[in-house]
Design a protein around this motif. Sequence first.
Motif, PDB file in Angstrom:
ATOM      1  N   VAL A  43       9.381 -40.860 -59.928  1.00 38.66           N
ATOM      2  CA  VAL A  43       9.563 -39.953 -61.067  1.00 38.66           C
ATOM      3  C   VAL A  43      10.455 -40.497 -62.185  1.00 38.66           C
ATOM      4  N   LEU A  92       6.528 -37.088 -66.216  1.00 40.85           N
ATOM      5  CA  LEU A  92       7.401 -36.253 -65.391  1.00 40.85           C
ATOM      6  C   LEU A  92       8.884 -36.596 -65.541  1.00 40.85           C
ATOM      7  N   HIS A  94       9.798 -22.784 -62.963  1.00 43.16           N
ATOM      8  CA  HIS A  94       9.289 -23.927 -63.719  1.00 43.16           C
ATOM      9  C   HIS A  94       8.835 -23.570 -65.137  1.00 43.16           C
ATOM     10  N   VAL A 145       4.449 -27.704 -68.608  1.00 41.91           N
ATOM     11  CA  VAL A 145       3.514 -28.232 -67.619  1.00 41.91           C
ATOM     12  C   VAL A 145       2.090 -27.979 -68.113  1.00 41.91           C
ATOM     13  N   TRP A 187       1.770 -35.126 -61.368  1.00 38.36           N
ATOM     14  CA  TRP A 187       2.552 -34.698 -60.204  1.00 38.36           C
ATOM     15  C   TRP A 187       1.742 -34.945 -58.936  1.00 38.36           C
ATOM     16  N   ALA A 223       0.287 -27.184 -57.953  1.00 39.12           N
ATOM     17  CA  ALA A 223       0.220 -27.879 -59.242  1.00 39.12           C
ATOM     18  C   ALA A 223      -0.578 -27.065 -60.252  1.00 39.12           C
TER      19      ALA A 223
END
Length: 133
Positions: A31, A37, A80, A85, A93, A125
């Motif tokens: 990461v 990310l 999140h 995203v 991811w 995800a």
Amino acid sequence: MTTPENPQSVYEAVGGEETFARIVRGFYAQVPEDDILGPMYPQDDWEGAEQRLKWFLAQYWGGPQTFNERRGAPMLRRRHIEFPVNREAALRWLELMRNSLDQIDEETIPPTYRHAIWEHMERAAAMLINQPD
């Protein structure tokens, strides 16, 4: 994924904490240098992020309730929402998680369990996407 024939949890069946630590460690090894990310993670909390993901996955698959005890209910979308995203981030991811899972042999995570873990990762995800393409 316990059944009357196999009362063992997935967590126990795949080696418990050490296996989930390996999955998460392998993911987080990728990461920091990732262009999509990497910037989403607080640079001063890599260890904390790694710990929280390990707690979450272990708990989800039948391990200790450490995540709930230390953080409360998972509420993944809510936790999140501040991160952008999109589909590309979700796919990345998954790519990094797949790379990590592929480092663990089938003796440790047999195909049936690997498939179940992977399906959960795909659902998670997809659920976290909060930006249009």
